[in-house]
Scaffold this motif. Sequence first.
Motif, short mmCIF file in Angstrom:
data_model
loop_
_atom_site.label_atom_id
_atom_site.label_comp_id
_atom_site.label_asym_id
_atom_site.label_seq_id
_atom_site.Cartn_x
_atom_site.Cartn_y
_atom_site.Cartn_z
N PRO A 161 -1.58 28.73 8.45
CA PRO A 161 -1.29 29.65 7.63
C PRO A 161 0.39 29.90 7.21
CG PRO A 161 -2.69 30.53 9.24
CD PRO A 161 -2.52 29.17 9.67
N ASN A 162 0.85 29.98 5.84
CA ASN A 162 2.18 30.18 5.60
C ASN A 162 2.96 28.64 5.83
OD1 ASN A 162 1.75 32.64 4.77
ND2 ASN A 162 2.16 33.29 7.08
N THR A 163 2.31 27.52 5.91
CA THR A 163 2.73 26.37 5.96
C THR A 163 2.25 25.33 5.30
OG1 THR A 163 3.07 26.92 8.36
CG2 THR A 163 3.38 24.48 7.95
N THR A 164 2.90 24.20 4.87
CA THR A 164 2.39 23.27 3.96
C THR A 164 3.15 21.87 4.44
OG1 THR A 164 2.00 24.62 2.10
CG2 THR A 164 2.06 22.15 1.73
N ILE A 165 2.56 20.81 4.98
CA ILE A 165 3.05 19.79 5.26
C ILE A 165 2.89 18.60 4.38
CG2 ILE A 165 3.22 18.00 7.25
CD1 ILE A 165 2.10 20.50 9.05
N ARG A 166 3.77 17.82 4.10
CA ARG A 166 3.81 16.98 2.89
C ARG A 166 4.14 15.77 3.50
NH1 ARG A 166 2.89 19.13 -2.25
NH2 ARG A 166 3.29 21.07 -2.44
N PHE A 167 3.24 14.43 3.20
CA PHE A 167 3.83 13.42 3.71
C PHE A 167 3.35 12.18 2.83
CE2 PHE A 167 -0.57 14.42 5.23
CZ PHE A 167 -1.13 13.13 4.85
N SER A 168 4.14 10.98 3.02
CA SER A 168 4.01 9.92 2.22
C SER A 168 4.42 8.80 2.88
CB SER A 168 4.61 10.01 0.75
OG SER A 168 6.07 10.27 0.99
N GLY A 169 4.16 7.59 2.51
CA GLY A 169 4.76 6.55 2.91
C GLY A 169 4.23 5.20 2.26
N ALA A 170 4.92 4.01 2.08
CA ALA A 170 4.64 2.79 1.37
C ALA A 170 5.16 1.59 2.24
CB ALA A 170 5.30 2.88 0.33
N TYR A 171 4.28 0.64 2.03
CA TYR A 171 4.68 -0.79 2.62
C TYR A 171 4.59 -1.66 1.22
CZ TYR A 171 4.02 -5.27 4.70
OH TYR A 171 4.61 -6.59 4.90
N ASN A 172 5.86 -2.50 1.32
CA ASN A 172 5.85 -3.45 0.01
C ASN A 172 6.35 -4.57 0.60
OD1 ASN A 172 6.04 -4.25 -2.60
ND2 ASN A 172 8.36 -3.58 -2.86
N ARG A 173 5.60 -5.78 0.18
CA ARG A 173 5.91 -7.21 0.74
C ARG A 173 5.99 -7.76 -0.48
NH1 ARG A 173 2.85 -11.88 2.54
NH2 ARG A 173 4.33 -12.87 4.10
N ALA A 174 7.40 -8.51 -0.87
CA ALA A 174 7.55 -9.46 -2.33
C ALA A 174 7.95 -10.73 -1.54
CB ALA A 174 8.72 -8.87 -2.68
N ILE A 175 7.46 -11.82 -1.87
CA ILE A 175 7.84 -13.17 -1.57
C ILE A 175 7.72 -14.27 -2.82
CG2 ILE A 175 6.65 -12.92 0.57
CD1 ILE A 175 4.48 -14.44 -0.27
N LEU A 231 0.70 -1.27 0.08
CA LEU A 231 0.01 -0.18 0.14
C LEU A 231 0.74 1.23 0.00
CD1 LEU A 231 -0.19 1.60 2.86
CD2 LEU A 231 -1.12 -0.85 3.52
N GLU A 232 0.19 2.30 -0.60
CA GLU A 232 0.88 3.74 -0.59
C GLU A 232 0.03 4.70 -0.11
OE1 GLU A 232 1.66 3.65 -4.64
OE2 GLU A 232 3.64 2.74 -4.35
N VAL A 233 0.43 5.54 0.67
CA VAL A 233 -0.14 6.76 1.09
C VAL A 233 0.43 8.11 0.93
CG1 VAL A 233 -1.27 7.74 3.22
CG2 VAL A 233 -1.27 5.32 2.89
N ASP A 234 -0.06 9.08 0.64
CA ASP A 234 0.53 10.46 0.33
C ASP A 234 -0.57 11.42 0.70
OD1 ASP A 234 -0.05 12.02 -2.17
OD2 ASP A 234 0.06 9.63 -2.78
N GLY A 235 -0.08 12.48 1.34
CA GLY A 235 -1.01 13.66 1.23
C GLY A 235 -0.27 14.95 1.43
N VAL A 236 -1.06 16.09 1.48
CA VAL A 236 -0.63 17.45 1.88
C VAL A 236 -1.58 18.10 2.76
CG1 VAL A 236 -0.07 19.71 0.92
CG2 VAL A 236 0.41 17.42 -0.31
N TYR A 237 -1.08 18.69 3.86
CA TYR A 237 -1.88 19.58 4.77
C TYR A 237 -1.65 20.91 4.85
CZ TYR A 237 -4.44 21.29 8.90
OH TYR A 237 -5.23 21.73 9.65
#
Length: 109
Positions: free
Chosen positions: A88-102, A78-84
């Motif tokens: 005022p005068n602030t932008t917070i960006r975030f993202s994350g991922a989980y990867n399972r290969a077998i 799964l992957e998640v990303d976003g922007v908050y």
Amino acid sequence: PVKAEKTNNFELGVKSALLNRTLILNADIFLTKIRDYQQAVRAYDDYTTGQNVAAGITPPVAYASINGNVPKVKVSGLEVDGVYAGIPNTTIRFSGAYNRAIYEQFTNA
């Protein structure tokens, strides 16, 4: 000869604008199934091992890297990303991922 890879990919995602459009949130989940995955595999090298024994090299056992196929591989995650931008005068960006290969099927893996 190495067989050709065959891949099936599935992905489901969502994009959203929340909190009066101050939070953008995106997420997805994915599944990939691979048949005949091409990979370098390690194989016992009889010729080089014999040469090493004759030359007195210790340890004498040698391996060769050759291309081969892994019958079945599964990758999911799964992957998640976003922007908050609710401050005022602030932008917070975030993202994350989980990867399972077998390896679902791979003799001596």
